[in-house]
Write an enzyme that holds these catalytic residues in place. Structure first.
Site, short mmCIF file in Angstrom:
data_model
loop_
_atom_site.label_atom_id
_atom_site.label_comp_id
_atom_site.label_asym_id
_atom_site.label_seq_id
_atom_site.Cartn_x
_atom_site.Cartn_y
_atom_site.Cartn_z
CB SER A 1 44.44 33.01 17.41
OG SER A 1 44.14 33.41 18.94
CG ASN A 2 40.93 36.80 19.02
OD1 ASN A 2 41.33 37.47 19.97
ND2 ASN A 2 40.17 35.79 18.91
N GLY A 3 43.57 38.89 18.06
CA GLY A 3 44.64 39.74 18.65
C GLY A 3 44.29 40.06 20.18
CB SER A 4 41.92 38.92 22.51
OG SER A 4 41.64 39.29 24.08
CB ALA B 1 38.60 37.90 21.83
#
Length: 231
Positions: free
Chosen positions: A28-31, A95
């Site tokens: 995943s990502n930090g959004s 994101a």
């Protein structure tokens, strides 16, 4: 649904997506979804109804927003394809993951699967959500893209304008990694011609209000105005 009803709804994508390697692990990502929540509040303040398609976030969306939660990029795309035809346009602040594991393991991946202490995972592309919406966008709809770039200013702007063209967008909002999880955002906004029409620095709610102000002022959006203190 009447044309007026359609003009009163704005689709907003928000937060990250997840792509699973096995039943318990994902990339995943930090959004954080903070900008998506701020945009929803700004849309409500301007008299429209935000339809939020959100990944997994801890942020709370404002009362009055219609929120649909998803996990994967494909799920976010499916939800957007369902709601976009009934909206004036979309603000793509999410994101979504750009790639996912080529193969999903039905069992938890064990250290025993590692050869010489190395685990090799192959990835493939996920669907481009805004590009897909750009292909079905009507003449009376708009697409606002977000581009988070880590390159230097010149290269970042070039990448953002390329994305704007690929997604058939009307504007692209360029920001940097420093905005992730922050309450402050620094953005540059470019139009279809490649000209920078605005730049804003401030709390995300302020920046979101400025973005929606641009939409209301220059894109085909007609909404009944509400008093500024009504959300």
């Amino acid at each position: 649904m009447t044309p007026q009803d359609e003009r009163q709804k704005i689709l907003i994508t928000s937060g990250p997506t997840r792509e699973y390697l096995d039943q318990v692990r994902y990339i995943s990502n930090g959004s954080s979804g903070k900008m998506g929540a701020a945009l929803a509040a700004a849309v409500i303040k301007n008299g429209a109804v935000p339809i939020v398609i959100s990944g997994c976030v801890s942020v709370e969306y404002p009362a009055g927003a219609e929120v649909h939660y998803v996990e994967t990029t494909e799920e976010m795309l499916a939800a957007c394809l369902e709601h976009f035809p009934h909206c004036a346009g979309v603000i793509g602040a999410a994101a979504p993951c750009d790639f996912k594991p080529l193969q999903f393991s039905p069992q938890k991946i064990s250290k025993q699967n590692m050869e010489d202490g190395v685990l090799t995972i192959r990835f493939c592309k996920t669907p481009d959500i805004l590009a897909a919406l750009g292909k079905i966008k009507r003449a009376d709809q708009f697409i606002i893209c977000f581009a988070l770039e880590t390159a230097d200013d010149k290269a970042g702007e070039k990448n953002a304008l390329r994305k704007l063209k690929e997604k058939n967008g009307d504007y692209v909002v360029l920001n940097k990694a420093e905005s992730i999880h922050s309450d402050i955002s620094t953005v540059k906004i470019f139009d279809r011609s490649g000209e920078m029409c605005s730049t804003f620095v401030g709390k995300k709610l302020y920046v979101a209000e400025k973005i929606v102000e641009i939409i209301c002022g220059t894109v085909r959006l007609q909404v009944p105005r509400r008093p500024a203190n009504v959300l």
